[in-house]
Design a protein around this motif. Structure first.
Motif, PDB file in Angstrom:
ATOM      1  N   SER A  14       0.825  -1.207   0.000  1.00  0.00           N
ATOM      2  CA  SER A  14       0.000   0.000   0.000  1.00  0.00           C
ATOM      3  C   SER A  14       0.863   1.262   0.000  1.00  0.00           C
ATOM      4  N   GLY A  17       1.450   1.938  -3.450  1.00  0.00           N
ATOM      5  CA  GLY A  17       0.211   2.472  -4.014  1.00  0.00           C
ATOM      6  C   GLY A  17       0.003   3.934  -3.669  1.00  0.00           C
ATOM      7  N   HIS A 110       2.310   2.201 -13.380  1.00  0.00           N
ATOM      8  CA  HIS A 110       1.023   2.284 -12.685  1.00  0.00           C
ATOM      9  C   HIS A 110       0.164   1.032 -12.853  1.00  0.00           C
ATOM     10  N   PHE A 114      -0.443  -2.068  -9.794  1.00  0.00           N
ATOM     11  CA  PHE A 114      -1.724  -2.414  -9.184  1.00  0.00           C
ATOM     12  C   PHE A 114      -2.261  -3.742  -9.713  1.00  0.00           C
ATOM     13  N   PHE A 138      -5.226  -0.859  -2.512  1.00  0.00           N
ATOM     14  CA  PHE A 138      -5.743   0.407  -3.025  1.00  0.00           C
ATOM     15  C   PHE A 138      -5.919   1.452  -1.927  1.00  0.00           C
ATOM     16  N   LEU A 141      -3.753   4.345  -2.444  1.00  0.00           N
ATOM     17  CA  LEU A 141      -4.235   5.266  -3.471  1.00  0.00           C
ATOM     18  C   LEU A 141      -5.246   6.243  -2.891  1.00  0.00           C
TER      19      LEU A 141
END
Length: 397
Positions: A14, A17, A110, A114, A138, A141
């Motif tokens: 994460s 992310g 990117h 993910f 996520f 993000l």
């Protein structure tokens, strides 16, 4: 793997992310500073946002196939290297062209990060927790939107926009160290199809429906969000100083939606996507209807983030499930669909404003796109049930 080790690995993922999300979105709050420093117009500086979103697509479709047969930990390390190099280029950029190149290099990481990261995260936990594990990936993000973007804008205004990209580059190195230290080395998917067949798998009806739904849903959502600042100021009547706090409210909705969406998708991903796809156009239209009312608009912003981003775990889980033998490529392609949808939604919403339909018109455009996504999911569900019924043996008396 113990629960503690899995949690640490998901945290490390994460962090990456968070850095990638910050790279994509923070530039929107620094366009004036970047444009002035590099000697370009605001419109040209805005291309740094659009070009990044478009560059995610070839990154997902061209780089991911080369990496997905490697151990996921190795693949993610390579992608984080792209991320760091791209942001270093952006921080150093003596010209607009170099800055543009840096944005493209960073964007190449990117989709694959993910996409591969989602498959890896799901493999670290029991099957009943896989959507929540994807949501954990996520989470970085969403936190980038809640805290990172406002903080980045503040740092950029106080110390210069380049400092922001130096910080993001350092964050990428921290994410890389965390990946090496905390994420276990696992083998790539064993049941992967040959690459050519994996691309064919993307055209499976259920996979294609999920990818198109992602593009339409997020095109509608971000088509509205991109033009929310002028709506809040000119229609709702908020002052400029209130806008950052309203964006934090939206970001809080993203964060809450990501968590709740993961839990809902763990129970039933298809039902979660269907219900949320019904709610999203209602929320968008309601936001347009209350555009002149300050308190309802703030509530609508929170709900837009919550309902919109709650669809992410379900759509990601759905595309991975239906793309057996090509889950990693499909996962990365779904991220590309997310960004491509953003570009389409922003373009259509902008065209509606330019045509003279007013600052509320993006809500109509956004609702239309999300309703089209809802229609696709309904058709896909009916088709899947019909196919299941045809393949089940009929009993005889």
């Amino acid at each position: 793997m113990t629960r503690r080790k899995a949690a640490l690995a998901l945290f490390a993922l994460s962090v990456g992310g968070f850095g990638i999300g910050l790279t994509e979105f923070v530039i929107a709050g620094l366009l004036t500073e970047v444009g002035t420093d590099l000697g370009v117009t605001i419109s040209q500086a805005g291309h740094l946002v659009g070009v990044y979103a478009l560059a995610v697509v070839p990154g997902a479709l061209l780089i991911t196939p080369f990496l997905m047969r490697r151990p996921p930990k190795y693949a993610l390390a390579v992608l984080l290297a792209f991320f760091v190099v791209g942001n270093l280029l952006s921080a150093w950029a003596p010209t607009y062209e170099v800055m543009l190149a840096g944005r493209i290099v960073a964007a190449l990481a990117h989709g694959g990060y993910f996409g591969i990261g989602a498959v890896l995260a799901a493999s670290l936990v029991p099957p009943s927790k896989r959507a929540s594990a994807v949501a954990a990936l996520f989470a970085g993000l969403t936190i980038a939107n809640v805290l990172g973007v406002p903080a980045g804008a503040l740092v950029g205004q106080q110390y210069g926009w380049r400092v922001v990209f130096w910080i993001i580059s350092a964050l990428g190195l921290i994410a890389l160290a965390g990946l090496i230290a905390l994420v276990p080395k696992t083998e790539p998917e064993r049941d992967q199809l040959p690459v050519a067949q994996q691309f064919k798998a993307l055209a499976r009806p259920q996979v294609l429906a999920s990818l198109l739904t992602t593009a339409l849903v997020f095109g509608g959502m971000f088509g509205v969000f991109t033009y929310i600042e002028p709506l809040l100021r000119e229609v709702t009547g908020y002052s400029a100083t209130a806008i950052p706090w309203l964006l934090v409210i939206f970001g809080a909705g993203l964060f809450a939606g990501n968590i709740l969406g993961g839990k809902a998708a763990d129970r039933n991903a298809d039902n979660a996507v269907l219900v949320l796809s019904i709610l999203l156009p209602i929320v968008i239209l309601a936001l347009g209807a209350v555009a002149g009312m300050p308190v309802p608009v703030a509530i609508g912003l929170f709900l837009l983030g919550l309902v919109g981003f709650a669809t992410v775990p379900g759509l990601q889980a759905r595309v991975m499930r239906h793309a057996q033998g090509a889950a990693t490529l499909a996962s990365a392609t779904n991220i590309a669909a997310f960004n491509l949808g953003n570009t389409i939604g922003v373009s259509l919403a902008g065209a509606a404003i330019a045509a003279g339909y007013g600052l509320i018109s993006p809500t109509v455009v956004g609702a239309g796109l999300t309703l089209a996504g809802l229609g696709l999911i309904v058709v896909a569900r009916v088709s899947a049930r019909r196919k299941t019924a045809l393949t089940q043996p009929t009993s005889t008396i």
